[in-house]
Design a protein around this motif. Sequence first.
Motif, PDB file in Angstrom:
ATOM      1  N   ARG A 147      -6.524   0.397  -0.196  1.00 37.01           N
ATOM      2  CA  ARG A 147      -6.840   0.858   1.158  1.00 37.01           C
ATOM      3  C   ARG A 147      -8.332   1.080   1.299  1.00 37.01           C
ATOM      4  NH1 ARG A 147      -4.004   6.895   0.958  1.00 37.01           N
ATOM      5  NH2 ARG A 147      -5.566   7.899  -0.398  1.00 37.01           N
ATOM      6  N   GLN A 148      -8.772   1.006   2.542  1.00 39.98           N
ATOM      7  CA  GLN A 148     -10.180   1.221   2.834  1.00 39.98           C
ATOM      8  C   GLN A 148     -10.308   1.998   4.130  1.00 39.98           C
ATOM      9  OE1 GLN A 148     -12.595  -2.340   2.858  1.00 39.98           O
ATOM     10  NE2 GLN A 148     -14.454  -1.165   2.521  1.00 39.98           N
ATOM     11  N   ALA A 149     -10.911   3.164   4.023  1.00 41.24           N
ATOM     12  CA  ALA A 149     -11.177   3.995   5.191  1.00 41.24           C
ATOM     13  C   ALA A 149     -12.577   3.691   5.708  1.00 41.24           C
ATOM     14  CB  ALA A 149     -11.062   5.470   4.821  1.00 41.24           C
ATOM     15  N   PRO A 150     -12.859   3.985   6.980  1.00 41.80           N
ATOM     16  CA  PRO A 150     -14.190   3.709   7.539  1.00 41.80           C
ATOM     17  C   PRO A 150     -15.286   4.368   6.724  1.00 41.80           C
ATOM     18  CG  PRO A 150     -12.651   4.236   9.283  1.00 41.80           C
ATOM     19  CD  PRO A 150     -11.930   4.501   7.996  1.00 41.80           C
ATOM     20  N   GLY A 151     -16.307   3.587   6.372  1.00 44.26           N
ATOM     21  CA  GLY A 151     -17.442   4.120   5.642  1.00 44.26           C
ATOM     22  C   GLY A 151     -17.198   4.352   4.168  1.00 44.26           C
ATOM     23  N   LYS A 152     -16.019   3.949   3.680  1.00 47.99           N
ATOM     24  CA  LYS A 152     -15.699   4.157   2.267  1.00 47.99           C
ATOM     25  C   LYS A 152     -15.398   2.823   1.585  1.00 47.99           C
ATOM     26  CE  LYS A 152     -13.888   8.850   2.706  1.00 47.99           C
ATOM     27  NZ  LYS A 152     -12.757   9.760   2.369  1.00 47.99           N
ATOM     28  N   GLU A 153     -15.451   2.830   0.279  1.00 50.85           N
ATOM     29  CA  GLU A 153     -15.120   1.630  -0.486  1.00 50.85           C
ATOM     30  C   GLU A 153     -13.604   1.457  -0.565  1.00 50.85           C
ATOM     31  OE1 GLU A 153     -18.977   1.466  -3.514  1.00 50.85           O
ATOM     32  OE2 GLU A 153     -16.951   1.764  -4.296  1.00 50.85           O
ATOM     33  N   ARG A 154     -13.214   0.216  -0.821  1.00 49.85           N
ATOM     34  CA  ARG A 154     -11.796  -0.061  -1.006  1.00 49.85           C
ATOM     35  C   ARG A 154     -11.315   0.645  -2.272  1.00 49.85           C
ATOM     36  NH1 ARG A 154      -9.686  -6.080   0.032  1.00 49.85           N
ATOM     37  NH2 ARG A 154     -10.953  -5.568   1.875  1.00 49.85           N
ATOM     38  N   GLU A 155     -10.152   1.291  -2.191  1.00 50.87           N
ATOM     39  CA  GLU A 155      -9.654   2.030  -3.341  1.00 50.87           C
ATOM     40  C   GLU A 155      -8.215   1.642  -3.667  1.00 50.87           C
ATOM     41  OE1 GLU A 155      -9.541   6.251  -2.639  1.00 50.87           O
ATOM     42  OE2 GLU A 155      -8.113   6.095  -0.999  1.00 50.87           O
ATOM     43  N   PHE A 156      -7.892   1.778  -4.923  1.00 52.66           N
ATOM     44  CA  PHE A 156      -6.558   1.477  -5.422  1.00 52.66           C
ATOM     45  C   PHE A 156      -5.563   2.514  -4.904  1.00 52.66           C
ATOM     46  CE2 PHE A 156      -3.242   0.243  -8.213  1.00 52.66           C
ATOM     47  CZ  PHE A 156      -2.707   1.410  -8.758  1.00 52.66           C
ATOM     48  N   VAL A 157      -4.358   2.040  -4.552  1.00 54.24           N
ATOM     49  CA  VAL A 157      -3.291   2.936  -4.109  1.00 54.24           C
ATOM     50  C   VAL A 157      -2.114   2.875  -5.085  1.00 54.24           C
ATOM     51  CG1 VAL A 157      -1.630   3.449  -2.289  1.00 54.24           C
ATOM     52  CG2 VAL A 157      -3.942   2.703  -1.689  1.00 54.24           C
ATOM     53  N   ALA A 158      -1.570   1.679  -5.286  1.00 55.76           N
ATOM     54  CA  ALA A 158      -0.390   1.530  -6.139  1.00 55.76           C
ATOM     55  C   ALA A 158      -0.250   0.088  -6.567  1.00 55.76           C
ATOM     56  CB  ALA A 158       0.873   1.978  -5.399  1.00 55.76           C
ATOM     57  N   ALA A 159       0.444  -0.129  -7.688  1.00 58.84           N
ATOM     58  CA  ALA A 159       0.687  -1.479  -8.176  1.00 58.84           C
ATOM     59  C   ALA A 159       1.993  -1.520  -8.945  1.00 58.84           C
ATOM     60  CB  ALA A 159      -0.467  -1.957  -9.059  1.00 58.84           C
ATOM     61  N   VAL A 160       2.543  -2.736  -9.056  1.00 57.17           N
ATOM     62  CA  VAL A 160       3.820  -2.922  -9.746  1.00 57.17           C
ATOM     63  C   VAL A 160       3.763  -4.215 -10.533  1.00 57.17           C
ATOM     64  CG1 VAL A 160       4.840  -4.023  -7.694  1.00 57.17           C
ATOM     65  CG2 VAL A 160       6.334  -3.017  -9.433  1.00 57.17           C
ATOM     66  N   SER A 161       4.322  -4.189 -11.726  1.00 55.01           N
ATOM     67  CA  SER A 161       4.360  -5.377 -12.569  1.00 55.01           C
ATOM     68  C   SER A 161       5.386  -6.378 -12.048  1.00 55.01           C
ATOM     69  CB  SER A 161       4.709  -4.985 -14.004  1.00 55.01           C
ATOM     70  OG  SER A 161       6.007  -4.394 -14.045  1.00 55.01           O
ATOM     71  N   TRP A 162       5.401  -7.588 -12.619  1.00 54.80           N
ATOM     72  CA  TRP A 162       6.311  -8.619 -12.141  1.00 54.80           C
ATOM     73  C   TRP A 162       7.766  -8.178 -12.225  1.00 54.80           C
ATOM     74  CZ3 TRP A 162      10.277 -11.391 -14.479  1.00 54.80           C
ATOM     75  CH2 TRP A 162      10.786 -12.424 -13.708  1.00 54.80           C
ATOM     76  N   SER A 163       8.125  -7.529 -13.314  1.00 51.46           N
ATOM     77  CA  SER A 163       9.516  -7.119 -13.507  1.00 51.46           C
ATOM     78  C   SER A 163       9.889  -5.912 -12.658  1.00 51.46           C
ATOM     79  CB  SER A 163       9.754  -6.783 -14.976  1.00 51.46           C
ATOM     80  OG  SER A 163       9.021  -5.617 -15.323  1.00 51.46           O
ATOM     81  N   GLY A 197      -0.085  -5.332  -5.753  1.00 49.22           N
ATOM     82  CA  GLY A 197      -0.563  -3.979  -5.505  1.00 49.22           C
ATOM     83  C   GLY A 197      -0.974  -3.750  -4.073  1.00 49.22           C
ATOM     84  N   TRP A 198      -1.301  -2.500  -3.808  1.00 43.55           N
ATOM     85  CA  TRP A 198      -1.818  -2.068  -2.519  1.00 43.55           C
ATOM     86  C   TRP A 198      -3.140  -1.340  -2.725  1.00 43.55           C
ATOM     87  CZ3 TRP A 198       0.359  -3.336   2.112  1.00 43.55           C
ATOM     88  CH2 TRP A 198       1.673  -3.800   2.100  1.00 43.55           C
TER      89      TRP A 198
END
Length: 126
Positions: A38-54, A35-36
Amino acid sequence: QLQLIESGGGLVQAGGSLRLSCAASVRTFRFDGMGWFRQAPGKEREFVAAVSWSGGNTYYADSVKGRFTISRDNAKNTVYLQMNSLKPEDTAVYYCAADGWGGSWDPMTPGEYDYWGQGTQVTVSS
C-alpha cells in the motif's frame, strides 16, 4: 499481456471491513508468492501481507497483524485480502503483486515481485 486486476476497494468507517481481490488476467499463468502493498499520499510504498504458492506460509506487517488475512485460490489465480477493524491510518492505495515462478522470493521486498496491479483506493473515515 498478463495483468493483475484488483477490486474491492472503497470508503468505509473506522472499525469496518473490506475484502480486496486480485485476479490474474491469464488463469493458467503460474505465480510463486503473491502479496499486497500500500501507498499513502506522501509516503513510500509499504508491505502489507504476502502468501506463498501453497498458501501454507503467510507474512504480515506488524501494523496489520490480527486484523488482516491474506489467502489465495490457485485454481482461480486470485489472491484476497480480508481487512477487518480498519483504521484511518489504513487509508492508502492498495497494490496487488505477484512473483513469477521459480527462484528465491523475499515476500516483503517490492523488487522481488514481477507483476503489479493498477491499485485500488481504500479510504477509512474516522
